[in-house]
Scaffold this active site. Sequence first.
Site, PDB file in Angstrom:
ATOM      1  CD  GLU A 419      -1.762  -2.399   1.472  1.00 43.79           C
ATOM      2  OE1 GLU A 419      -2.622  -3.283   1.312  1.00 43.79           O
ATOM      3  OE2 GLU A 419      -0.615  -2.632   1.937  1.00 43.79           O
ATOM      4  CD  GLN A 441      -7.721  -6.478  -2.753  1.00 38.84           C
ATOM      5  OE1 GLN A 441      -7.455  -7.183  -1.788  1.00 38.84           O
ATOM      6  NE2 GLN A 441      -7.354  -6.778  -3.982  1.00 38.84           N
ATOM      7  CG  PHE A 442     -11.097  -4.217   1.300  1.00 37.59           C
ATOM      8  CD1 PHE A 442     -12.474  -4.290   1.202  1.00 37.59           C
ATOM      9  CD2 PHE A 442     -10.331  -5.227   0.739  1.00 37.59           C
ATOM     10  CE1 PHE A 442     -13.084  -5.360   0.558  1.00 37.59           C
ATOM     11  CE2 PHE A 442     -10.933  -6.301   0.097  1.00 37.59           C
ATOM     12  CZ  PHE A 442     -12.315  -6.368  -0.004  1.00 37.59           C
ATOM     13  CB  ALA A 443     -11.489   2.083   3.575  1.00 38.84           C
ATOM     14  CG  ASP A 444     -11.289  -1.934   6.926  1.00 38.07           C
ATOM     15  OD1 ASP A 444     -11.672  -1.716   8.077  1.00 38.07           O
ATOM     16  OD2 ASP A 444     -12.060  -2.013   5.949  1.00 38.07           O
ATOM     17  CB  ILE A 446      -5.960   3.344   3.431  1.00 39.16           C
ATOM     18  CG1 ILE A 446      -5.348   4.419   2.520  1.00 39.16           C
ATOM     19  CG2 ILE A 446      -6.413   3.939   4.765  1.00 39.16           C
ATOM     20  CD1 ILE A 446      -6.333   5.483   2.092  1.00 39.16           C
ATOM     21  CG  HIS A 488     -12.508  -7.188   4.288  1.00 39.20           C
ATOM     22  ND1 HIS A 488     -12.060  -8.017   5.283  1.00 39.20           N
ATOM     23  CD2 HIS A 488     -11.685  -7.390   3.237  1.00 39.20           C
ATOM     24  CE1 HIS A 488     -11.000  -8.696   4.852  1.00 39.20           C
ATOM     25  NE2 HIS A 488     -10.752  -8.338   3.610  1.00 39.20           N
TER      26      HIS A 488
END
Length: 698
Positions: A419, A441-444, A446, A488
């Site tokens: 990331e 891919q998922f905000a979690d 970042i 997620h």
Amino acid sequence: MTENQTEEKKQGKITQQELQEALRAYELMCTARRMSELYDENREVCSKYVHSTSRGHEAIQLAAAFQLKPIDYAALYYRDESFLLGLGLTPFELMLQLMAKRDDPFSGGRIYYCHPSLKREGFPTIPHQSSATGMQAIPATGMAHGIAYLESQKLLDGKSKPIVICSLGDGSVTEGEVAEAFQMAVLKKLPIVYLVQDNDWGISATGAEMRAMDAYEYAAGFKGMHRVRVDGSDFVASYRVMKQAVDHARKRKGPVLVHARCPLLGHHTSGVRKEWYRGENLKEHEQDDPLPKLRKHLLNEGVDEEELNRINEQARKLAERHYERVLTSPDPDPEDFDTYEFAPTPVVEERGVRAPKNGEKVVMVDAALHAVEEILRKHPEAIFYGQDVGRRLGGVFREAATLAQKFGDERVFNTPIQEAYIIGSTAGMSAVGVKPIVEIQFADYIWPGINQLVEELSKSCYLTKGKFPVQALIRVPIGAYGGGGPYHSGSVESTLLTIRGIKVVYPSNAADMKGLLKAAFYDPNPVVLLEHKGLYWSKVPGTAEAKTIEPDEEYIIPLGKARVVLAADESIMNTNSCCVIITYGMGVYWAMEAAQQYPGRITVLDLRSLNPLDWEEVVRQVRRHNRAMVLTEEPLLNSFAESLAGRIQKECFTWLDAPVWTVGAANLPAVPLNVELERMMLPNAGKVADALNELLRF
């Protein structure tokens, strides 16, 4: 140069060119030495702002600088003063930065000494690099990655072979983000030279305390990384090794790591002085002082001692003249303090057709896919990358389906699980003229990229006074629905909104998705596009209106323009019984469903863009309704929603008939997996309706 070369070759007879370069290096070493002496002699003036100098590192820095051409790029760090002199910067220009003067050519007094950002005819390009050690490795590798991409598409002059030099301290190589950079460099065989200057110190920690191996040994684990050691205090040896390294990269043979051992003769910084803790170590390092070493070498080559004395005296006088001159140079205009937060965007009005006649309805994920496809078709400099977006899968939400097949694996490709690289590389890509669209891919997930987003992307435009805005579109699927679980389902907008210098956009339907994505791409600043997973397919009950007629290819929405998606009845607007719900994302649908229980009394304002915020429209709607609710999916405590409510309360107090209401998720650290537990935590239409009932009773 052979792979994994452990020591420079025995020095042969010096050539005439090398002799001329050595004389030039001697002059600049004398200049740098006198500059550092002046700074120490005038501590009350020069230590007003923290600085560091290149004492002990002059030889390797000059050897590297002499290899670069105007077509090249460099990512330098805070000790690279001699590198800058070697590129042709004057002592006066560097001293302007030292004292934070108005005419500092890099930042106009905004950033520390030896933090260059240069875009000048006849010089290599030096984009902004932060003070966070090791962080420059990713943007620098992004530059090399961008160059490789442009070459693959024949978008660069075929004769030009630009390379990147990334300067690092050995201690910084222990950073995990350096490993991400190295991994991508060898994976893609990028044209970059990592120059690691090893003086065996961090601040007060020695190499033995910080590492089990030095950078040369560490880099052995990156297959395809050509490595070489050199005595960085020996100019001639350093010049030869750096020439070999740059030639290797310029011939596109892959990345190179040069490990240069250097003495540390100056302070770590003016704020952490060497005499406090160095002791006998200083005397040891002085044995490798590059300046007397080079002087002795030149004498052995037959250079007249008087000539060297003359060079030294001229260099000293030059530094002294420039120092006196800079003392009377003007300071920045204080009124200029807030300029260049963002570069101006060309998108200032809504254009195109939002709902073409005979248009077909599309879901949000397809609207985004089509927008990206239209961008890639129109702009060959645009690329799209992230985890699993390549041809095999086309994104875990199929948001990149068929793009790699249509545009090729150089333009749409998978990255490693990195990331930090995905986000940070966009700074380098942007600097060389590539326009990246990337996906987390998922905000979690970042969070590993936040370092790069904060240190390298968000500050670049401001600290370079507009020379290096970072054009980056960062797509982030976000939000909870249907048992996605704790890793997620998270919402992260409040954290992102504390980062100044980035824009944050949050569409709630397909038409807005397409228009905002296009605007985000054309914006010259970093834009994070938050895309709610629960709205992608309009499968969540109550979200059918997220599916809209697809706008035409020219449709674009300026960032910072809210939209009324449901309007209260004008005939009852002044009856003291209306409310505006200010929201975004999934909150739009909770609000619209709840409003059905209060016919004609509720306006729903979809912010669409959280930064920039359409504050004028917020104020207008609050004044019309006299009651306001701010609705978010995030946990409420200390959130953007609470901040916005507080601002409304302050700025619109005289128009309010009730406190500003806030509705959000429960204040828990994660969204639980079980759907019933999830339901208890998150807002929904019923909870919003109950809150409206309380608010409207005031």
